[in-house]
Design a protein around this motif. Structure first.
Motif, PDB file in Angstrom:
ATOM      1  N   GLN A 155      -4.054   8.776  11.422  1.00 54.55           N
ATOM      2  CA  GLN A 155      -4.268   7.996  10.202  1.00 54.55           C
ATOM      3  C   GLN A 155      -4.693   8.901   9.053  1.00 54.55           C
ATOM      4  OE1 GLN A 155      -7.133   5.054  11.518  1.00 54.55           O
ATOM      5  NE2 GLN A 155      -5.545   3.539  11.919  1.00 54.55           N
ATOM      6  N   SER A 158      -1.711  11.282   8.062  1.00 53.81           N
ATOM      7  CA  SER A 158      -0.662  10.559   7.326  1.00 53.81           C
ATOM      8  C   SER A 158      -1.021  10.424   5.852  1.00 53.81           C
ATOM      9  CB  SER A 158      -0.445   9.173   7.937  1.00 53.81           C
ATOM     10  OG  SER A 158       0.025   9.277   9.257  1.00 53.81           O
ATOM     11  N   LYS A 159      -2.288  10.185   5.588  1.00 49.90           N
ATOM     12  CA  LYS A 159      -2.726  10.001   4.206  1.00 49.90           C
ATOM     13  C   LYS A 159      -2.662  11.301   3.407  1.00 49.90           C
ATOM     14  CE  LYS A 159      -5.725   6.063   5.266  1.00 49.90           C
ATOM     15  NZ  LYS A 159      -7.112   5.552   5.333  1.00 49.90           N
ATOM     16  N   ALA A 163       1.772  10.480   2.480  1.00 51.92           N
ATOM     17  CA  ALA A 163       1.520   9.736   1.243  1.00 51.92           C
ATOM     18  C   ALA A 163       1.930  10.527   0.013  1.00 51.92           C
ATOM     19  CB  ALA A 163       0.040   9.343   1.156  1.00 51.92           C
ATOM     20  N   GLU A 164       1.974  11.854   0.146  1.00 56.21           N
ATOM     21  CA  GLU A 164       2.359  12.711  -0.976  1.00 56.21           C
ATOM     22  C   GLU A 164       3.861  12.944  -1.061  1.00 56.21           C
ATOM     23  OE1 GLU A 164       0.006  13.597  -3.076  1.00 56.21           O
ATOM     24  OE2 GLU A 164      -1.495  12.605  -1.816  1.00 56.21           O
ATOM     25  N   GLY A 168       7.304   8.102   1.298  1.00 59.21           N
ATOM     26  CA  GLY A 168       6.287   7.989   2.334  1.00 59.21           C
ATOM     27  C   GLY A 168       5.139   7.108   1.901  1.00 59.21           C
ATOM     28  N   GLY A 169       4.125   7.001   2.731  1.00 60.64           N
ATOM     29  CA  GLY A 169       2.961   6.188   2.415  1.00 60.64           C
ATOM     30  C   GLY A 169       1.818   6.514   3.341  1.00 60.64           C
ATOM     31  N   ASP A 170       0.739   5.771   3.220  1.00 56.63           N
ATOM     32  CA  ASP A 170      -0.448   6.031   4.040  1.00 56.63           C
ATOM     33  C   ASP A 170      -0.186   5.772   5.521  1.00 56.63           C
ATOM     34  OD1 ASP A 170      -1.804   6.716   1.793  1.00 56.63           O
ATOM     35  OD2 ASP A 170      -2.938   4.844   1.626  1.00 56.63           O
ATOM     36  N   THR A 171       0.727   4.864   5.826  1.00 55.04           N
ATOM     37  CA  THR A 171       0.944   4.474   7.222  1.00 55.04           C
ATOM     38  C   THR A 171       2.346   4.795   7.731  1.00 55.04           C
ATOM     39  OG1 THR A 171       1.589   2.237   6.574  1.00 55.04           O
ATOM     40  CG2 THR A 171      -0.741   2.617   7.056  1.00 55.04           C
ATOM     41  N   GLN A 172       3.171   5.437   6.918  1.00 50.21           N
ATOM     42  CA  GLN A 172       4.507   5.787   7.387  1.00 50.21           C
ATOM     43  C   GLN A 172       5.027   7.009   6.653  1.00 50.21           C
ATOM     44  OE1 GLN A 172       6.802   2.238   6.442  1.00 50.21           O
ATOM     45  NE2 GLN A 172       7.700   3.275   4.673  1.00 50.21           N
ATOM     46  N   SER A 173       6.021   7.639   7.278  1.00 50.86           N
ATOM     47  CA  SER A 173       6.619   8.834   6.700  1.00 50.86           C
ATOM     48  C   SER A 173       7.916   8.470   5.988  1.00 50.86           C
ATOM     49  CB  SER A 173       6.918   9.843   7.811  1.00 50.86           C
ATOM     50  OG  SER A 173       7.999   9.387   8.614  1.00 50.86           O
ATOM     51  N   ARG A 291       5.746   5.550  11.923  1.00 47.35           N
ATOM     52  CA  ARG A 291       5.025   4.369  11.459  1.00 47.35           C
ATOM     53  C   ARG A 291       3.769   4.198  12.300  1.00 47.35           C
ATOM     54  NH1 ARG A 291      10.376   2.938  11.172  1.00 47.35           N
ATOM     55  NH2 ARG A 291      11.123   2.314   9.097  1.00 47.35           N
TER      56      ARG A 291
END
Length: 426
Positions: A155, A158-159, A163-164, A168-173, A291
């Motif tokens: 977790q 991932s952030k 997220a960058e 992508g995002g905090d919970t997925q690539s 995810r």
């Protein structure tokens, strides 16, 4: 001198592992069992009209869903054959999902993702080995801690990574590059044509063969090859003999010059690496991205497959295929296909009841099994489909049923989970 020690150790390990039985399962029996199963599936498909029971799509999906379960189970097999219980497989799978996606995106190569996923899982295995082998922490407690740690670490990572990235995002690539697919040339279309005719047995065989030979991921082939490789290394080499001795009689192994700590470390790290590859498969092949939560408890189902297989690679592979198959059916046409499985289960239970009565003279057990077969058959007859709320948990129900039925014939390694200290008395 070394050969004499290996021979002595092999005799001791085999004496502990041998299970008295009047029946020895051979390749002939396996082929007959597979043939009978295909015939039964064809019969159920013809009676119920549930074409997905033997369709190429369902078989292909079942293989893909069985791979991460099988790899997790192989990881558990390596660890527990050396005497270390590995409840932390779920956490190592989770580490592998993140590592697989990050490695593939960072290096632009899905196989680098597989390597990074294996390394991430191996790190989880190393932590488990340090806790259990070096510091003597309870194996269950350490495994639970690895599961929690794996979830928390991924977790966080991932952030700070996905997220960058664009998409992508905090919970997925973002979408990841995938390993290639292979097919046996020239047989796809003829088999598809045969499958579409819905002929008894012939179309079912065509669907099964097509599912096994068309559009199969290269990583799936690698995972399948790991099963015979594991068997060879653990049962046909001196290294495997010593490792299994550490899980059966570590004190005896130590007396023959085996460094028990080293073998336990190697086994648990390999265990984590295999689980990590299973996690990488989830993010690179089974899905198009990492995810959060995509392991879905497959590490625990992998443990169930290992137990179902009686801590043997072949039985483990069969258990993984069973869980993958039920998962594939509920994902494709859940209500119809799972409902058809009720008839299959009823016939199998009836067969088991007859075997218990005729071959084993276990009248009481035969009556109970026969009653269960009648109940399942009545349920199949009185219903047209299974509600979606129940089909989604089909793999987990299968896990519980399989373990409850297989519990009487199981024998775990004698020193599995038993704390070991160098120089301790027998």
């Amino acid at each position: 001198m070394t050969e004499e020690r290996d021979t002595t150790a092999e005799m001791r390990v085999e004496q502990v592992e041998r299970i008295p039985s009047r029946f020895r399962f051979t390749w002939k029996h396996l082929l007959l069992a597979l043939g009978a199963l295909v015939l039964l599936l064809s019969f159920v498909r013809a009676v119920t009209g549930a074409v997905d029971l033997t369709s190429s799509g369902a078989i292909n999906a079942a293989i893909a869903l069985a791979v991460p379960i099988g790899l997790a189970g192989l990881g558990g097999l390596w660890s527990e054959r050396a005497g270390v219980v590995n409840i932390g497989l779920e956490g190592m799978l989770i580490l592998g999902t993140w590592g697989g996606a990050w490695g593939a995106l960072e290096f632009g190569d899905p196989w680098m993702g597989v390597l990074v996923g294996a390394l991430a899982g191996a790190v989880g295995g190393l932590l488990h080995a340090v806790a259990t082998v070096t510091f003597g922490v309870d194996h269950i407690i350490s495994g639970v801690a690895i599961n929690i740690l794996g979830l928390g670490i991924t977790q966080f990572l991932s952030k700070v990574t996905f997220a960058e990235m664009p998409g992508g995002g905090d919970t997925q690539s973002p979408p990841v590059p995938k390993p290639g697919l292979v097919s046996i040339p020239g047989i796809g279309e003829p088999l598809q044509s045969l499958e579409a005719k819905q002929w008894f047995l012939v179309s079912d065989l065509a669907g099964i063969v097509r599912g096994l030979t068309v559009n199969v991921s290269l990583l799936t082939i690698v995972a399948v090859l790991l099963v015979p490789l594991t068997f060879y290394l653990l049962w046909r080499t001196a290294f495997g003999l010593r490792l299994r001795a550490c899980g059966e009689r570590p004190v005896a192994a130590e007396s023959l010059g085996v460094n028990v700590y080293t073998y336990k470390y190697v086994a648990v790290v390999i265990s984590g690496a295999l689980a990590g590859v299973g996690g990488a498969f989830l993010s690179l092949v089974a899905s198009s991205a990492y995810r959060e939560g995509q392991t879905g408890g497959r590490g625990f189902i992998g443990l169930a497959a290992m137990i179902f297989g009686n801590w043997r690679p072949g039985g483990l592979a069969g258990g993984a295929l069973l869980f993958g198959y039920t998962d594939a059916l509920q994902l494709r046409r859940g209500g119809e296909s799972v409902h058809a499985l009720l008839l299959l289960v009823a016939v199998l239970l009836a067969g088991v009841a007859v075997y218990q009565l005729v071959k084993q003279s276990r009248t009481r057990a035969a009556v109970i099994t026969g009653a269960a077969a009648v109940i399942v058959l009545v349920l199949f007859t009185l219903t047209d489909s299974i509600p979606a709320q129940f089909t989604s948990v089909t793999p987990h129900i299968t896990t519980l049923l399989v373990l409850s039925l297989a519990a009487q014939r199981l024998r775990m390694p004698a020193a599995d989970g038993v704390p070991y200290r160098k120089g301790q008395a027998k």
